[in-house]
Design an enzyme around this catalytic site. Sequence first.
Site, PDB file in Angstrom:
ATOM      1  N   ALA A  77      -9.177   0.967  10.881  1.00  0.00           N
ATOM      2  CA  ALA A  77      -8.256   2.047  10.513  1.00  0.00           C
ATOM      3  C   ALA A  77      -8.416   2.409   9.043  1.00  0.00           C
ATOM      4  O   ALA A  77      -8.772   1.570   8.210  1.00  0.00           O
ATOM      5  CB  ALA A  77      -6.807   1.629  10.795  1.00  0.00           C
ATOM      6  N   ASP A  78      -8.152   3.669   8.748  1.00  0.00           N
ATOM      7  CA  ASP A  78      -8.151   4.132   7.365  1.00  0.00           C
ATOM      8  C   ASP A  78      -7.096   5.227   7.225  1.00  0.00           C
ATOM      9  O   ASP A  78      -6.970   6.086   8.110  1.00  0.00           O
ATOM     10  CB  ASP A  78      -9.529   4.679   6.971  1.00  0.00           C
ATOM     11  CG  ASP A  78      -9.625   4.926   5.468  1.00  0.00           C
ATOM     12  OD1 ASP A  78      -9.817   3.952   4.727  1.00  0.00           O
ATOM     13  OD2 ASP A  78      -9.488   6.088   5.046  1.00  0.00           O
ATOM     14  N   THR A  79      -6.350   5.182   6.131  1.00  0.00           N
ATOM     15  CA  THR A  79      -5.265   6.140   5.907  1.00  0.00           C
ATOM     16  C   THR A  79      -5.436   6.837   4.562  1.00  0.00           C
ATOM     17  O   THR A  79      -5.758   6.185   3.572  1.00  0.00           O
ATOM     18  CB  THR A  79      -3.893   5.422   5.921  1.00  0.00           C
ATOM     19  OG1 THR A  79      -3.718   4.753   7.173  1.00  0.00           O
ATOM     20  CG2 THR A  79      -2.743   6.409   5.725  1.00  0.00           C
ATOM     21  N   GLY A  93      -7.113   7.475  10.525  1.00  0.00           N
ATOM     22  CA  GLY A  93      -8.183   7.435  11.519  1.00  0.00           C
ATOM     23  C   GLY A  93      -8.234   6.045  12.122  1.00  0.00           C
ATOM     24  O   GLY A  93      -8.012   5.049  11.434  1.00  0.00           O
ATOM     25  N   LYS A 137     -15.655   0.644   9.199  1.00  0.00           N
ATOM     26  CA  LYS A 137     -14.969  -0.649   9.119  1.00  0.00           C
ATOM     27  C   LYS A 137     -15.057  -1.404  10.450  1.00  0.00           C
ATOM     28  O   LYS A 137     -15.335  -2.608  10.481  1.00  0.00           O
ATOM     29  CB  LYS A 137     -13.505  -0.446   8.720  1.00  0.00           C
ATOM     30  CG  LYS A 137     -13.300   0.073   7.306  1.00  0.00           C
ATOM     31  CD  LYS A 137     -11.834   0.361   7.052  1.00  0.00           C
ATOM     32  CE  LYS A 137     -11.599   0.915   5.651  1.00  0.00           C
ATOM     33  NZ  LYS A 137     -10.158   1.213   5.415  1.00  0.00           N
TER      34      LYS A 137
END
Length: 200
Positions: A79-81, A116, A57
């Site tokens: 960001a990634d959750t 992340g 991203k």
Amino acid sequence: MIERLKDTTVILASASPRRTKLLAQAGIRHLVLPSTCEERVSSRKPEEVVTELSRQKAEDVYTRYRQEHSKENILVIGADTVVAVGGRILGKPKDRDDAFRMISMLQGNTHQVYTGVTLLEYRNAIEKEDTFFECSHVQVYPMDDSEIRCYIGGGEPMDKAGAYGIQGEFAVFIKKIEGDYHNIVGLPIARIYQELKKHI
């Protein structure tokens, strides 16, 4: 906030209103430019999935923005959750039945939330990248079927990983948290602040 960010265009590579609120809360002025890349992962481990996706991203938005603003100092935050139970990743629910299935797995149990983060910076013709993740452990009180259906009926779970939002109505079912609360919301803002102090 960080004094040296004043001459930097900070970009959040996410459309999440929760993430932009956390950045604003920390005093980080920023633009919102969501990534449009096709997400690809080569791992099934939650910590590797979130770091891979946060990097993808950030790189997508960084590349697009730099094409038109080649001389600006920029910092892109990707960001990634994900929510994981026993190492199994729970994404966003496809429908109400899927949300019911997910919450049934979480109730009376402890799960993990991984976020992340990738920081991609261009400053004075120098590029820097930093990628990391945070993990928080969340214990949920037992819930009966009627409580689960009532929660789903409000619509809150449908756009959230693991089918719940800790900052919303689901808060009444949270028994215990180990780790960063804001990480569960979607952005470990304190860790980002600490990394930015080293990064810039």
